[in-house]
Scaffold this motif. Structure first.
Motif, PDB file in Angstrom:
ATOM      1  N   PRO A   1      -1.060   2.814  -5.064  1.00  0.00           N
ATOM      2  CA  PRO A   1      -0.844   3.673  -3.884  1.00  0.00           C
ATOM      3  C   PRO A   1      -2.139   4.159  -3.246  1.00  0.00           C
ATOM      4  O   PRO A   1      -2.242   4.240  -2.018  1.00  0.00           O
ATOM      5  CB  PRO A   1      -0.035   4.847  -4.458  1.00  0.00           C
ATOM      6  CG  PRO A   1       0.617   4.301  -5.676  1.00  0.00           C
ATOM      7  CD  PRO A   1      -0.357   3.334  -6.249  1.00  0.00           C
ATOM      8  N   ALA A   2      -3.149   4.471  -4.075  1.00  0.00           N
ATOM      9  CA  ALA A   2      -4.413   4.968  -3.530  1.00  0.00           C
ATOM     10  C   ALA A   2      -5.196   3.872  -2.826  1.00  0.00           C
ATOM     11  O   ALA A   2      -5.885   4.121  -1.826  1.00  0.00           O
ATOM     12  CB  ALA A   2      -5.257   5.573  -4.658  1.00  0.00           C
ATOM     13  N   ALA A   3      -5.103   2.648  -3.340  1.00  0.00           N
ATOM     14  CA  ALA A   3      -5.900   1.550  -2.790  1.00  0.00           C
ATOM     15  C   ALA A   3      -5.232   0.860  -1.607  1.00  0.00           C
ATOM     16  O   ALA A   3      -5.910   0.187  -0.820  1.00  0.00           O
ATOM     17  CB  ALA A   3      -6.185   0.525  -3.881  1.00  0.00           C
ATOM     18  N   MET A   4      -3.916   1.000  -1.457  1.00  0.00           N
ATOM     19  CA  MET A   4      -3.196   0.228  -0.452  1.00  0.00           C
ATOM     20  C   MET A   4      -3.713   0.434   0.974  1.00  0.00           C
ATOM     21  O   MET A   4      -3.893  -0.550   1.711  1.00  0.00           O
ATOM     22  CB  MET A   4      -1.702   0.543  -0.528  1.00  0.00           C
ATOM     23  CG  MET A   4      -0.840  -0.360   0.345  1.00  0.00           C
ATOM     24  SD  MET A   4      -0.990  -2.119  -0.104  1.00  0.00           S
ATOM     25  CE  MET A   4      -0.212  -2.111  -1.725  1.00  0.00           C
ATOM     26  N   PRO A   5      -3.958   1.677   1.447  1.00  0.00           N
ATOM     27  CA  PRO A   5      -4.458   1.822   2.822  1.00  0.00           C
ATOM     28  C   PRO A   5      -5.771   1.104   3.066  1.00  0.00           C
ATOM     29  O   PRO A   5      -5.956   0.452   4.106  1.00  0.00           O
ATOM     30  CB  PRO A   5      -4.608   3.345   2.983  1.00  0.00           C
ATOM     31  CG  PRO A   5      -3.678   3.934   1.989  1.00  0.00           C
ATOM     32  CD  PRO A   5      -3.710   2.997   0.823  1.00  0.00           C
TER      33      PRO A   5
ATOM     34  N   ILE B   1       5.547   0.200   5.698  1.00  0.00           N
ATOM     35  CA  ILE B   1       6.448   0.061   4.543  1.00  0.00           C
ATOM     36  C   ILE B   1       5.821   0.636   3.272  1.00  0.00           C
ATOM     37  O   ILE B   1       6.449   1.417   2.548  1.00  0.00           O
ATOM     38  CB  ILE B   1       6.814  -1.419   4.340  1.00  0.00           C
ATOM     39  CG1 ILE B   1       7.638  -1.929   5.522  1.00  0.00           C
ATOM     40  CG2 ILE B   1       7.598  -1.596   3.025  1.00  0.00           C
ATOM     41  CD1 ILE B   1       7.870  -3.428   5.499  1.00  0.00           C
ATOM     42  N   PHE B   2       4.565   0.250   3.007  1.00  0.00           N
ATOM     43  CA  PHE B   2       3.947   0.578   1.723  1.00  0.00           C
ATOM     44  C   PHE B   2       3.131   1.870   1.735  1.00  0.00           C
ATOM     45  O   PHE B   2       2.749   2.348   0.667  1.00  0.00           O
ATOM     46  CB  PHE B   2       3.061  -0.569   1.263  1.00  0.00           C
ATOM     47  CG  PHE B   2       3.812  -1.826   0.952  1.00  0.00           C
ATOM     48  CD1 PHE B   2       4.636  -1.907  -0.161  1.00  0.00           C
ATOM     49  CD2 PHE B   2       3.711  -2.940   1.781  1.00  0.00           C
ATOM     50  CE1 PHE B   2       5.335  -3.065  -0.446  1.00  0.00           C
ATOM     51  CE2 PHE B   2       4.410  -4.100   1.513  1.00  0.00           C
ATOM     52  CZ  PHE B   2       5.230  -4.162   0.393  1.00  0.00           C
TER      53      PHE B   2
ATOM     54  N   THR C   1     -13.805  -4.051  -1.150  1.00  0.00           N
ATOM     55  CA  THR C   1     -13.019  -2.895  -0.714  1.00  0.00           C
ATOM     56  C   THR C   1     -12.129  -2.386  -1.836  1.00  0.00           C
ATOM     57  O   THR C   1     -12.061  -1.171  -2.095  1.00  0.00           O
ATOM     58  CB  THR C   1     -12.162  -3.262   0.505  1.00  0.00           C
ATOM     59  OG1 THR C   1     -13.012  -3.673   1.582  1.00  0.00           O
ATOM     60  CG2 THR C   1     -11.315  -2.080   0.951  1.00  0.00           C
ATOM     61  N   ALA C   2     -11.433  -3.289  -2.524  1.00  0.00           N
ATOM     62  CA  ALA C   2     -10.541  -2.882  -3.611  1.00  0.00           C
ATOM     63  C   ALA C   2     -11.321  -2.240  -4.749  1.00  0.00           C
ATOM     64  O   ALA C   2     -10.922  -1.187  -5.281  1.00  0.00           O
ATOM     65  CB  ALA C   2      -9.757  -4.094  -4.113  1.00  0.00           C
ATOM     66  N   ARG C   3     -12.437  -2.836  -5.122  1.00  0.00           N
ATOM     67  CA  ARG C   3     -13.241  -2.286  -6.219  1.00  0.00           C
ATOM     68  C   ARG C   3     -13.756  -0.887  -5.892  1.00  0.00           C
ATOM     69  O   ARG C   3     -13.623   0.054  -6.691  1.00  0.00           O
ATOM     70  CB  ARG C   3     -14.415  -3.206  -6.516  1.00  0.00           C
ATOM     71  CG  ARG C   3     -15.208  -2.810  -7.740  1.00  0.00           C
ATOM     72  CD  ARG C   3     -16.614  -3.355  -7.709  1.00  0.00           C
ATOM     73  NE  ARG C   3     -17.391  -2.782  -6.602  1.00  0.00           N
ATOM     74  CZ  ARG C   3     -18.694  -2.986  -6.434  1.00  0.00           C
ATOM     75  NH1 ARG C   3     -19.349  -3.750  -7.274  1.00  0.00           N
ATOM     76  NH2 ARG C   3     -19.335  -2.441  -5.420  1.00  0.00           N
TER      77      ARG C   3
END
Length: 246
Positions: free
Chosen positions: A167-171, A240-241, A134-136
């Motif tokens: 910020p783009a990957a956090m959700p 929060i994030f 998911t992160a990649r």
């Protein structure tokens, strides 16, 4: 928003237990005791019998998820940003990801014993791949022009990670953690039936073997409560994030 969510949760739980009560009354079988009996039992035995099992299960899930998130998010973000790292690790992940991880339980127990390490290791092995992929993929889907514009202003890779990638990957990472949390609870239930006498999974199966269905359902409710608390914690991190989403 919070009040509306609370009302919705209360309504769903109330509806669920009404249906449970109707099903118990219709079946008239000890295998499905009424929820009132289960709640009374839970009130009586929670601190004396269930609390220690629940506490150890929470510890195993949280420890496994925290390590999995740290490893998976760091490796996944690096793979998404640096093609050289992606080329090195992708073949390994593509080869190992389809393997049924639960089949590795005997190997893990041989290597790490029957204690806490083997159970936490199984949670990590099963959940880390979802977070890595998911992160990649999230980083790879960010338009390259976004990186170039910031790099042209002299920004370092650390700045790019801090200002754009995280910020783009956090959700998407939080979504992966939600999915991994559900998987972790399932894995824990299975692993706690091997080489241990503590854990909510052991408590449920032990109650089933003793034909104590009230205890069994009490353990199932506690296990569901653990899962709910983990999901609510992830939702809190989301608020929060990821405030920018709202």
């Amino acid at each position: 928003m919070m009040m509306r969510n609370s009302v919705r949760y209360v309504f769903i739980f109330f509806l669920f237990f009404i249906l449970w009560q109707i099903g118990s009354a219709a079946l008239k079988n000890p295998i499905l005791p009424p929820p009132t009996a289960v709640f009374c039992n839970l009130k009586e035995v929670f601190f004396s019998k269930i609390a220690i099992h629940a506490a150890l299960s929470v510890y195993r899930i949280v420890a496994g998820l925290v390590i999995s998130v740290l490893i998976g998010s760091i490796l996944g973000l690096l793979m998404g940003f640096y093609d050289s790292i992606d080329r090195f690790f992708s073949p390994v992940i593509y080869f190992t990801y389809p393997i049924p991880k639960i089949a590795l339980l005997p190997i893990v127990m041989i290597l790490f014993g029957l204690g806490e390490v083997s159970k936490i290791t199984m949670i990590i092995i099963i959940t880390v791949f979802q977070i890595i992929i998911t992160a990649r993929d999230t980083v790879k889907n960010i338009p390259k022009e976004t990186f170039y514009s910031l790099k042209s202003l002299g920004a370092s890779d650390v700045t790019v990670f801090r200002e754009i990638i995280l910020p783009a990957a956090m959700p998407e990472l939080l979504t992966a953690i939600r999915l991994s949390a559900g998987t972790a609870v399932s894995v824990l239930f299975f692993t706690e039936n091997f080489g241990t006498t503590y854990g909510i999974g052991y408590f449920i199966m032990d109650a089933w073997m003793r034909v104590n269905y009230v205890d069994m359902y009490s353990g199932i409710l506690v296990l569901g409560g653990i899962g709910l608390l983990i999901f609510l914690a992830v939702d809190a991190f989301d608020m929060i994030f990821c405030r920018w989403k709202r």
